[in-house]
Motif scaffolding. Sequence first.
Motif, short mmCIF file in Angstrom:
data_model
loop_
_atom_site.label_atom_id
_atom_site.label_comp_id
_atom_site.label_asym_id
_atom_site.label_seq_id
_atom_site.Cartn_x
_atom_site.Cartn_y
_atom_site.Cartn_z
N SER A 109 101.19 127.27 48.14
CA SER A 109 99.77 126.99 47.48
C SER A 109 98.96 128.43 47.30
N LEU A 110 99.01 129.34 48.05
CA LEU A 110 98.17 130.53 47.63
C LEU A 110 99.02 131.16 46.82
N ARG A 111 100.27 131.23 46.68
CA ARG A 111 101.19 131.80 45.51
C ARG A 111 100.62 131.30 44.17
N ALA A 112 101.00 129.82 44.15
CA ALA A 112 100.43 129.25 42.96
C ALA A 112 99.32 129.31 42.42
N THR A 113 98.15 129.27 43.28
CA THR A 113 96.96 129.44 43.02
C THR A 113 96.33 130.74 42.38
N ALA A 114 97.12 131.84 43.08
CA ALA A 114 96.90 133.10 42.54
C ALA A 114 97.76 133.42 41.35
N GLY A 115 98.39 132.58 40.70
CA GLY A 115 99.15 132.78 39.44
C GLY A 115 100.62 133.38 39.64
N GLN A 116 100.92 133.51 40.78
CA GLN A 116 102.14 134.00 41.33
C GLN A 116 103.27 133.14 41.19
N THR A 117 104.54 133.62 40.98
CA THR A 117 105.54 132.69 40.63
C THR A 117 106.12 132.22 41.95
N VAL A 118 106.11 130.86 41.98
CA VAL A 118 106.72 130.08 43.03
C VAL A 118 108.41 129.94 42.96
N THR A 119 108.99 130.84 43.69
CA THR A 119 110.43 130.83 43.41
C THR A 119 111.50 129.72 44.10
N THR A 120 112.51 129.66 43.58
CA THR A 120 113.41 128.51 43.97
C THR A 120 113.56 128.81 45.65
N SER A 121 113.56 129.89 45.92
CA SER A 121 113.83 130.42 47.53
C SER A 121 112.53 129.86 48.45
N ASP A 122 111.38 129.98 47.94
CA ASP A 122 110.07 129.21 48.36
C ASP A 122 110.37 127.77 48.70
N TYR A 123 110.63 127.02 47.65
CA TYR A 123 111.04 125.57 47.67
C TYR A 123 112.12 125.42 48.70
N GLU A 124 113.23 126.02 48.69
CA GLU A 124 114.39 125.83 49.65
C GLU A 124 113.82 126.00 51.12
N THR A 125 113.10 127.01 51.32
CA THR A 125 112.37 127.06 52.61
C THR A 125 111.60 126.01 53.11
N LEU A 126 110.56 125.60 51.99
CA LEU A 126 110.01 124.37 52.22
C LEU A 126 110.84 123.16 52.60
N MET A 127 111.65 123.02 51.90
CA MET A 127 112.55 121.94 52.06
C MET A 127 113.43 121.82 53.57
N GLY A 128 113.72 123.12 53.88
CA GLY A 128 114.36 123.32 55.18
C GLY A 128 113.35 122.54 56.25
N SER A 129 112.02 123.10 55.84
CA SER A 129 111.19 122.69 56.94
C SER A 129 110.87 120.97 57.02
N VAL A 130 111.04 120.46 55.70
CA VAL A 130 110.78 119.03 55.55
C VAL A 130 111.86 118.30 56.16
N LEU A 131 113.26 118.97 55.87
CA LEU A 131 114.17 118.30 56.68
C LEU A 131 114.30 118.31 58.01
N SER A 132 113.83 119.45 58.67
CA SER A 132 113.86 119.40 60.07
C SER A 132 112.72 118.46 60.59
N PHE A 133 111.55 118.57 60.00
CA PHE A 133 110.56 117.61 60.37
C PHE A 133 111.19 116.27 60.56
N GLY A 134 111.83 115.86 59.33
CA GLY A 134 112.37 114.56 59.48
C GLY A 134 113.33 114.07 60.34
#
Length: 122
Positions: free
Chosen positions: A86-111
């Motif tokens: 969110s901070l990266r996106a709000t600052a206008g920085q590129t959100v990378t595929t790696s960012d999403y993959e890291t998040l999805m890893g956390s989502v899967l661990s939570f599940g």
Amino acid sequence: MKAEDAFASLTGFQHALANHVEWLQKWYQAVLYRSNSTPIPNAEAAACPFTAWHAMAATGELANFPGFALVAEEHAAVHAKAEQISLRATAGQTVTTSDYETLMGSVLSFGSAAQSLEREVW
């Protein structure tokens, strides 16, 4: 834990999980389709309905299960990753595929932690 108490606890847990998934979908869409007119939902764990449910459930029997604490840790990890994005996106920085993959890893661990807790209770 009595069967009816376990059922009630799991019902509340499942509602909290559904609320978390709904938050995650809204957050993801806001980040993915980012525009200046679309605010990104608050990514802090404190703003998530699951956090409120967990605090309430911490006073009950469900808190005695080992997986209860793990679910909270994994939930916090999802939000920490979402906050970073969110901070990266709000600052206008590129959100990378790696960012999403890291998040999805956390989502899967939570599940996985959530499923494990459900198995413990039943």
